[in-house]
Design a protein around this motif. Structure first.
Motif, PDB file in Angstrom:
ATOM      1  N   ALA A 219       0.844  -1.198   0.000  1.00  0.00           N
ATOM      2  CA  ALA A 219       0.000   0.000   0.000  1.00  0.00           C
ATOM      3  C   ALA A 219       0.880   1.250   0.000  1.00  0.00           C
ATOM      4  O   ALA A 219       0.578   2.237  -0.651  1.00  0.00           O
ATOM      5  N   GLU A 220       1.999   1.184   0.710  1.00  0.00           N
ATOM      6  CA  GLU A 220       2.852   2.348   0.834  1.00  0.00           C
ATOM      7  C   GLU A 220       3.780   2.540  -0.357  1.00  0.00           C
ATOM      8  O   GLU A 220       4.003   3.651  -0.803  1.00  0.00           O
ATOM      9  N   ALA A 221       4.355   1.432  -0.843  1.00  0.00           N
ATOM     10  CA  ALA A 221       5.479   1.581  -1.766  1.00  0.00           C
ATOM     11  C   ALA A 221       5.181   1.226  -3.218  1.00  0.00           C
ATOM     12  O   ALA A 221       6.010   1.475  -4.082  1.00  0.00           O
ATOM     13  N   CYS A 222       4.015   0.630  -3.499  1.00  0.00           N
ATOM     14  CA  CYS A 222       3.832   0.098  -4.858  1.00  0.00           C
ATOM     15  C   CYS A 222       2.810   0.878  -5.677  1.00  0.00           C
ATOM     16  O   CYS A 222       1.822   1.379  -5.158  1.00  0.00           O
ATOM     17  N   ASP A 223       3.062   0.932  -6.973  1.00  0.00           N
ATOM     18  CA  ASP A 223       2.090   1.526  -7.892  1.00  0.00           C
ATOM     19  C   ASP A 223       0.999   0.504  -8.208  1.00  0.00           C
ATOM     20  O   ASP A 223      -0.168   0.788  -8.182  1.00  0.00           O
ATOM     21  N   ARG A 224       1.471  -0.698  -8.508  1.00  0.00           N
ATOM     22  CA  ARG A 224       0.523  -1.742  -8.864  1.00  0.00           C
ATOM     23  C   ARG A 224       0.780  -2.957  -7.995  1.00  0.00           C
ATOM     24  O   ARG A 224       1.846  -3.106  -7.398  1.00  0.00           O
ATOM     25  N   VAL A 225      -0.209  -3.835  -7.956  1.00  0.00           N
ATOM     26  CA  VAL A 225      -0.029  -5.048  -7.169  1.00  0.00           C
ATOM     27  C   VAL A 225      -0.558  -6.241  -7.961  1.00  0.00           C
ATOM     28  O   VAL A 225      -1.551  -6.131  -8.673  1.00  0.00           O
ATOM     29  N   ALA A 226       0.180  -7.346  -7.865  1.00  0.00           N
ATOM     30  CA  ALA A 226      -0.283  -8.614  -8.427  1.00  0.00           C
ATOM     31  C   ALA A 226      -0.429  -9.580  -7.260  1.00  0.00           C
ATOM     32  O   ALA A 226       0.479  -9.706  -6.444  1.00  0.00           O
ATOM     33  N   VAL A 227      -1.585 -10.201  -7.190  1.00  0.00           N
ATOM     34  CA  VAL A 227      -1.855 -11.140  -6.093  1.00  0.00           C
ATOM     35  C   VAL A 227      -1.692 -12.542  -6.658  1.00  0.00           C
ATOM     36  O   VAL A 227      -2.347 -12.898  -7.640  1.00  0.00           O
ATOM     37  N   MET A 228      -0.808 -13.301  -6.040  1.00  0.00           N
ATOM     38  CA  MET A 228      -0.514 -14.621  -6.586  1.00  0.00           C
ATOM     39  C   MET A 228      -1.118 -15.700  -5.703  1.00  0.00           C
ATOM     40  O   MET A 228      -1.001 -15.659  -4.485  1.00  0.00           O
ATOM     41  N   TYR A 229      -1.772 -16.644  -6.322  1.00  0.00           N
ATOM     42  CA  TYR A 229      -2.302 -17.791  -5.580  1.00  0.00           C
ATOM     43  C   TYR A 229      -2.052 -19.068  -6.371  1.00  0.00           C
ATOM     44  O   TYR A 229      -2.400 -19.156  -7.562  1.00  0.00           O
ATOM     45  N   ALA A 230      -1.440 -20.037  -5.701  1.00  0.00           N
ATOM     46  CA  ALA A 230      -1.229 -21.359  -6.302  1.00  0.00           C
ATOM     47  C   ALA A 230      -0.625 -21.286  -7.704  1.00  0.00           C
ATOM     48  O   ALA A 230      -1.091 -21.937  -8.638  1.00  0.00           O
ATOM     49  N   GLY A 231       0.409 -20.459  -7.848  1.00  0.00           N
ATOM     50  CA  GLY A 231       1.155 -20.421  -9.111  1.00  0.00           C
ATOM     51  C   GLY A 231       0.559 -19.535 -10.186  1.00  0.00           C
ATOM     52  O   GLY A 231       1.095 -19.448 -11.291  1.00  0.00           O
ATOM     53  N   GLN A 232      -0.571 -18.891  -9.861  1.00  0.00           N
ATOM     54  CA  GLN A 232      -1.231 -18.054 -10.872  1.00  0.00           C
ATOM     55  C   GLN A 232      -1.464 -16.637 -10.334  1.00  0.00           C
ATOM     56  O   GLN A 232      -1.469 -16.426  -9.130  1.00  0.00           O
ATOM     57  N   ILE A 233      -1.686 -15.695 -11.238  1.00  0.00           N
ATOM     58  CA  ILE A 233      -2.045 -14.341 -10.805  1.00  0.00           C
ATOM     59  C   ILE A 233      -3.570 -14.307 -10.635  1.00  0.00           C
ATOM     60  O   ILE A 233      -4.311 -14.442 -11.612  1.00  0.00           O
TER      61      ILE A 233
END
Ligand code: ADP
Length: 342
Positions: A219-233
């Motif tokens: 939340a503080e440092a990133c422009d974008r976020v990718a959430v990874m679960y079980a090897g996938q986005i």
């Protein structure tokens, strides 16, 4: 407008061969990281974040097989020879590890580490340029010139980590993967380092992939976020949008588990990430998902663009025309339990 991608990952797969079977640690992942952009990569342990970071840099352990594309400067890093990759590492591609002592040589002064690194990649640099560049980078990390001639053991853990980061940054890489760079540090040092990383990408235009399990950091440092679960986005988008309105139930659950830490209420996502040798069929999160529908246990979700620059891998967002009759009915609890055992 998204910045020009420094790296484009397309359909990347990284598998580990083990005696028990093939671990599909990264399974058909695509993402871009733009110039000067910080992309946070989050998810529980064992979801493939480190493997993805290392796979992008071609730094995989023996026994790992990768396929797909990591396009950098018009070339595919997947399948590139070790020698060529080594040449790119440092000036183009950098990696910051979690444990600083593993990379600093205890019998070499800080000065020597910088000299060695710079000489290896920029042999034309004069002694004076070398010193100026090193001190400037260290200075940005809050390490004064007076400490340039000291040995690693004379520094605290936080300072050593900053030196490691400076060593990665002195070459001004175009792409930097930082794998839990602040996990072993206290929160004040952590905040300092994140601030510095964020300044540096602005100065040098470095694209940064920041792997962390800490959503506060994202939340503080990133422009974008990718959430990874079980090897996938599972989901990707602008960090503020994703946090304000998570589209994937997994993201929602992850966020709840962070908030609970702050309020000291215990909320953890029931169950744990699956074994990646034999993950659940259809949506991999369905056995743990509070919003699971019948279709989620039957068909692979199809990535959906839900807004500009936002995508999600979840049947809740359609496409409706591919959901069979009755598919949107809630998945019965018994079915969840059965799927969990499978
Ligand atoms: P994360 O960084 O999200 O914790 P990892 O990339 O470390 O996830 O691991 C993803 C999966 O790959 C896990 O199931 C892990 O056990 C497996 N794995 C990681 N490294 C290896 C390896 N060298 N050999 C076999 N399996 C591995």
């Amino acid at each position: 407008m998204s910045p020009t991608p420094v790296v484009s990952v397309r359909d990347l797969r990284v598998y580990y061969g083990t005696p028990r079977g093939t671990v599909r640690a990264v399974d058909h992942v695509s993402l871009d990281i733009g110039e000067g952009e910080v992309l946070g990569l989050v998810g529980e342990s064992g979801c493939g974040k480190s493997t993805l970071g290392r796979g992008i840099l071609g730094l995989l352990p023996e026994g790992a097989v990768s396929d797909g594309e990591v396009l950098y400067g018009g070339r595919n890093l997947v399948g590139m020879g070790a020698k060529e990759l080594r040449r790119l590492r440092g000036p183009d591609l950098g990696l910051i590890f979690q444990e600083p002592m593993t990379r600093l040589n205890p019998v070499m002064r800080i000065e020597d580490h910088f000299r060695e690194t710079l000489q290896q990649h920029e042999p034309g640099l004069s002694a004076r340029e070398l010193r100026t560049r090193s001190l400037e980078t260290l200075g940005r990390m809050g390490i004064p010139p007076t400490r340039f001639r000291q040995y690693p053991h004379e520094f605290s853990g936080g300072m050593r980590q900053r030196i490691m980061i400076a060593l990665a940054l002195v070459l001004r890489p175009k792409l930097l993967v930082a794998d839990e760079p602040t996990t072993s540090l206290d929160v004040i040092v952590e905040a300092q380092i994140l601030g510095i990383l964020s300044d540096l990408r602005q100065t040098f235009g470095t694209a940064l992939l920041l792997i962390t399990h800490n959503l506060g950091i994202v939340a503080e440092a990133c422009d974008r976020v990718a959430v990874m679960y079980a090897g996938q986005i599972a989901e990707e988008g602008d960090a503020r949008d994703v946090f304000a309105d998570p589209a994937h139930p997994y993201t929602r659950e992850l966020l709840r588990s962070t908030i609970s830490l702050e309020t000291e209420e215990l909320h953890s996502i029931p169950g744990s990430p699956p074994n990646l040798i034999d993950p659940p069929r259809a949506c991999r999160f369905h056995p743990r998902c509070p919003s699971a529908m019948v279709v989620c246990a039957e068909r692979n979700p199809i990535e959906q663009r839900i807004a500009h620059g936002r995508r999600v891998l979840c049947w809740l967002h359609g496409p409706e025309e591919l959901i069979p009759d009755g598919g949107t009915e809630p998945l019965e609890r018994e079915e969840i339990a059965v799927a969990d055992e499978a």
